[in-house]
Motif scaffolding. Structure first.
Motif, mmCIF file in Angstrom:
data_model
loop_
_atom_site.group_PDB
_atom_site.id
_atom_site.type_symbol
_atom_site.label_atom_id
_atom_site.label_comp_id
_atom_site.label_asym_id
_atom_site.label_seq_id
_atom_site.Cartn_x
_atom_site.Cartn_y
_atom_site.Cartn_z
ATOM 1 N N LYS A 156 -12.417 18.892 -8.325
ATOM 2 C CA LYS A 156 -12.213 19.545 -7.101
ATOM 3 C C LYS A 156 -10.743 19.643 -6.540
ATOM 4 O O LYS A 156 -9.872 18.567 -7.257
ATOM 5 C CB LYS A 156 -12.590 18.789 -6.131
ATOM 6 N N ASP A 157 -10.308 20.621 -5.814
ATOM 7 C CA ASP A 157 -8.921 20.064 -5.747
ATOM 8 C C ASP A 157 -8.307 19.116 -4.994
ATOM 9 O O ASP A 157 -9.599 18.477 -3.917
ATOM 10 C CB ASP A 157 -8.191 21.644 -5.217
ATOM 11 N N ALA A 158 -7.167 18.636 -5.140
ATOM 12 C CA ALA A 158 -6.644 17.641 -4.073
ATOM 13 C C ALA A 158 -5.150 17.084 -3.962
ATOM 14 O O ALA A 158 -4.369 17.973 -4.965
ATOM 15 C CB ALA A 158 -6.718 15.799 -4.755
ATOM 16 N N VAL A 159 -4.856 16.025 -3.133
ATOM 17 C CA VAL A 159 -3.777 16.356 -2.595
ATOM 18 C C VAL A 159 -3.152 14.904 -2.512
ATOM 19 O O VAL A 159 -3.526 14.378 -1.992
ATOM 20 C CB VAL A 159 -2.512 17.267 -1.475
ATOM 21 N N PHE A 160 -1.935 14.079 -3.124
ATOM 22 C CA PHE A 160 -1.951 12.836 -3.256
ATOM 23 C C PHE A 160 -0.563 12.786 -3.085
ATOM 24 O O PHE A 160 0.726 13.405 -3.564
ATOM 25 C CB PHE A 160 -2.471 12.250 -4.652
ATOM 26 N N SER A 161 0.123 12.451 -1.145
ATOM 27 C CA SER A 161 1.162 11.709 -1.358
ATOM 28 C C SER A 161 1.656 10.782 -0.451
ATOM 29 O O SER A 161 0.889 9.771 -0.285
ATOM 30 C CB SER A 161 1.404 12.562 -0.249
ATOM 31 N N LEU A 162 3.109 10.011 -0.660
ATOM 32 C CA LEU A 162 3.510 9.380 -0.467
ATOM 33 C C LEU A 162 4.857 8.921 -0.655
ATOM 34 O O LEU A 162 5.547 9.657 -0.812
ATOM 35 C CB LEU A 162 3.296 8.077 -1.803
ATOM 36 N N TYR A 163 5.291 7.959 0.158
ATOM 37 C CA TYR A 163 5.962 7.496 0.976
ATOM 38 C C TYR A 163 6.447 5.613 0.374
ATOM 39 O O TYR A 163 5.828 5.456 0.101
ATOM 40 C CB TYR A 163 6.766 7.475 2.327
ATOM 41 N N ALA A 164 8.262 6.172 -0.739
ATOM 42 C CA ALA A 164 8.345 5.445 -1.472
ATOM 43 C C ALA A 164 9.758 4.836 -1.270
ATOM 44 O O ALA A 164 10.246 5.623 -1.366
ATOM 45 C CB ALA A 164 7.536 5.236 -3.065
ATOM 46 N N THR A 165 10.113 3.548 -1.689
ATOM 47 C CA THR A 165 11.713 3.312 -1.860
ATOM 48 C C THR A 165 11.953 1.979 -3.467
ATOM 49 O O THR A 165 11.192 2.035 -2.933
ATOM 50 C CB THR A 165 12.361 2.296 -1.229
ATOM 51 N N PHE B 85 14.345 6.054 -1.899
ATOM 52 C CA PHE B 85 13.414 6.097 -0.904
ATOM 53 C C PHE B 85 13.062 7.937 -1.816
ATOM 54 O O PHE B 85 13.668 8.956 -1.337
ATOM 55 C CB PHE B 85 14.103 6.190 0.448
ATOM 56 N N ARG B 86 12.005 8.438 -2.152
ATOM 57 C CA ARG B 86 11.512 9.209 -1.475
ATOM 58 C C ARG B 86 10.248 10.045 -0.989
ATOM 59 O O ARG B 86 9.293 8.853 -0.427
ATOM 60 C CB ARG B 86 11.241 9.696 -3.341
ATOM 61 N N PHE B 87 9.651 11.210 -0.158
ATOM 62 C CA PHE B 87 8.162 11.455 -0.313
ATOM 63 C C PHE B 87 8.167 12.947 -1.299
ATOM 64 O O PHE B 87 8.825 13.393 -1.890
ATOM 65 C CB PHE B 87 8.573 12.621 0.730
ATOM 66 N N LEU B 88 7.195 11.714 -2.043
ATOM 67 C CA LEU B 88 6.547 13.198 -3.363
ATOM 68 C C LEU B 88 4.914 13.499 -3.108
ATOM 69 O O LEU B 88 4.200 12.641 -2.306
ATOM 70 C CB LEU B 88 6.317 11.400 -4.022
ATOM 71 N N LYS C 197 12.260 -5.318 -10.402
ATOM 72 C CA LYS C 197 12.550 -4.148 -10.011
ATOM 73 C C LYS C 197 11.353 -4.390 -8.358
ATOM 74 O O LYS C 197 10.962 -4.935 -8.631
ATOM 75 C CB LYS C 197 11.597 -3.886 -11.046
ATOM 76 N N ILE C 198 11.912 -3.791 -7.439
ATOM 77 C CA ILE C 198 10.679 -3.751 -5.934
ATOM 78 C C ILE C 198 10.576 -2.469 -5.738
ATOM 79 O O ILE C 198 11.820 -1.188 -6.149
ATOM 80 C CB ILE C 198 12.024 -4.631 -5.022
ATOM 81 N N LEU C 199 9.420 -2.094 -5.052
ATOM 82 C CA LEU C 199 8.934 -1.497 -4.948
ATOM 83 C C LEU C 199 8.522 -0.995 -3.094
ATOM 84 O O LEU C 199 8.055 -2.340 -3.407
ATOM 85 C CB LEU C 199 7.157 -0.657 -5.961
ATOM 86 N N TYR C 200 9.290 -0.443 -2.516
ATOM 87 C CA TYR C 200 8.573 -0.359 -0.714
ATOM 88 C C TYR C 200 7.465 0.687 -1.052
ATOM 89 O O TYR C 200 8.001 1.936 -0.846
ATOM 90 C CB TYR C 200 9.949 -0.653 -0.118
ATOM 91 N N LEU C 201 6.718 0.312 -0.617
ATOM 92 C CA LEU C 201 5.747 1.387 0.023
ATOM 93 C C LEU C 201 5.560 1.737 1.379
ATOM 94 O O LEU C 201 5.308 0.774 2.228
ATOM 95 C CB LEU C 201 4.306 1.335 -0.933
ATOM 96 N N THR C 202 6.016 2.162 2.184
ATOM 97 C CA THR C 202 5.482 2.849 3.323
ATOM 98 C C THR C 202 4.143 3.214 3.586
ATOM 99 O O THR C 202 3.264 3.237 4.800
ATOM 100 C CB THR C 202 6.448 3.462 3.848
ATOM 101 N N SER C 203 3.810 4.326 2.960
ATOM 102 C CA SER C 203 2.282 4.559 3.199
ATOM 103 C C SER C 203 1.831 5.972 2.022
ATOM 104 O O SER C 203 3.057 6.644 1.584
ATOM 105 C CB SER C 203 2.613 5.422 4.936
ATOM 106 N N TYR C 204 0.409 5.957 2.223
ATOM 107 C CA TYR C 204 0.047 7.393 1.380
ATOM 108 C C TYR C 204 -1.169 8.094 2.053
ATOM 109 O O TYR C 204 -1.468 7.539 2.657
ATOM 110 C CB TYR C 204 -0.012 6.850 -0.277
ATOM 111 N N ASN C 205 -1.312 9.252 1.522
ATOM 112 C CA ASN C 205 -2.408 10.147 1.926
ATOM 113 C C ASN C 205 -2.679 10.726 0.927
ATOM 114 O O ASN C 205 -2.424 11.342 -0.363
ATOM 115 C CB ASN C 205 -1.846 11.154 2.540
ATOM 116 N N PHE C 206 -4.301 10.214 0.803
ATOM 117 C CA PHE C 206 -5.187 11.250 -0.681
ATOM 118 C C PHE C 206 -6.261 12.177 0.069
ATOM 119 O O PHE C 206 -7.051 11.951 1.094
ATOM 120 C CB PHE C 206 -5.960 10.487 -1.250
ATOM 121 N N VAL C 207 -5.847 13.040 -0.064
ATOM 122 C CA VAL C 207 -7.100 14.466 0.589
ATOM 123 C C VAL C 207 -8.139 15.240 -0.972
ATOM 124 O O VAL C 207 -6.718 15.842 -1.754
ATOM 125 C CB VAL C 207 -6.209 15.575 1.138
#
Length: 252
Positions: A117-126, A185-188, A238-248
């Motif tokens: 099935k189709d899907a979208v994975f989105s996230l905010y990360a630094t 910082f990136r929105f991916l 090496k540090i990863l800051y994760l603000t939020s993510y969304n999976f549909v």
């Protein structure tokens, strides 16, 4: 005597005929809706206007890390995982062997859909790479980086989109974050079209796609979020800051 109508003389009788022959403005809205005589197809589905797409057609999960309850954690060396609401911080620490991984596993609770099935994975990360760009970041949806997944990785300062089909993952270079140390910082977004491609967006802009080595309908997965940081060769954090993510994921 003729009246001025629409900028030119029109007899009163003609005006009456024009009104009688057309639907009153109040009816146009209903006629354009599903099942109306002038139904508008805004979905691209089969039929005059399609049946529409409802929220029941999707599996949706989103998190802004209010808590780490329900997440599994693995660390090695000087690696740490800490919560700083609404952000979770994965840090390798200074040792070259430092690593940290955080993931959401639904295996015991939910028979998760497959990659048919189709899907979208989105996230905010630094992404924070101290001293140099040596090191690795990975954020993906799937059980393992080399088994049925879509997502992103940063290796030596370059951001890649990635996917896998029960084998070593494929990548496409999207953007250079830094030739040396960097703090970015990136929105991916990874947009998966089943059996066709994965498109990768950075801050809303399409940067690349992969059309081979795609996960398939035979690969059922139960881990739909995984994030990890690895300090590969040098004593530098090496540090990863994760603000939020969304999976549909589309279910039907």
């Amino acid at each position: 005597m003729p009246n001025s109508f629409l900028g030119f003389p029109v007899p009163r009788a003609k005006i009456a005929d024009m009104i009688a022959a057309a639907a009153p403005p109040s009816l146009h809205h209903a006629q354009h809706e599903n099942g109306g005589s002038d139904e508008i197809d805004a979905t691209g589905l089969a039929g005059a206007g399609g049946s529409g797409i409802g929220i029941k057609d999707f599996f949706i999960f989103t998190s802004s890390f209010e808590s780490l309850d329900g997440y599994l954690q693995n660390t090695a060396g000087t690696g740490t995982i800490t919560l700083d609401h609404p952000c979770v911080i994965l840090d390798t620490g200074l040792l070259a062997t430092g690593e940290a991984r955080l993931y959401k596993d639904m295996q015991a609770y939910f028979p998760f859909p497959n990659w048919g099935k189709d899907a979208v994975f989105s996230l905010y990360a630094t992404f924070d790479s101290n001293t140099s760009n040596n090191g690795r970041f990975r954020i993906f949806c799937g059980d393992s980086v080399d088994f049925g997944q879509i997502g992103f990785e940063v290796e030596a300062g370059v951001l890649y989109g990635m996917c896998a089909k029960s084998s070593a993952h494929a990548t496409v270079a999207l953007q250079t974050l830094g030739a040396g140390s960097y703090y970015e910082f990136r929105f991916l977004q990874a947009v998966f079209t089943a059996g066709s491609k994965v498109e990768f967006y950075v801050d809303g802009v399409l940067k690349g796609e992969i059309t081979t080595n795609l996960p398939t309908v035979t690969e059922i997965f139960t881990t739909f979020f995984s994030a990890e940081v690895n300090n590969l060769s040098f004593a530098q954090s090496k540090i990863l800051y994760l603000t939020s993510y969304n999976f549909v994921m589309k279910l039907f």
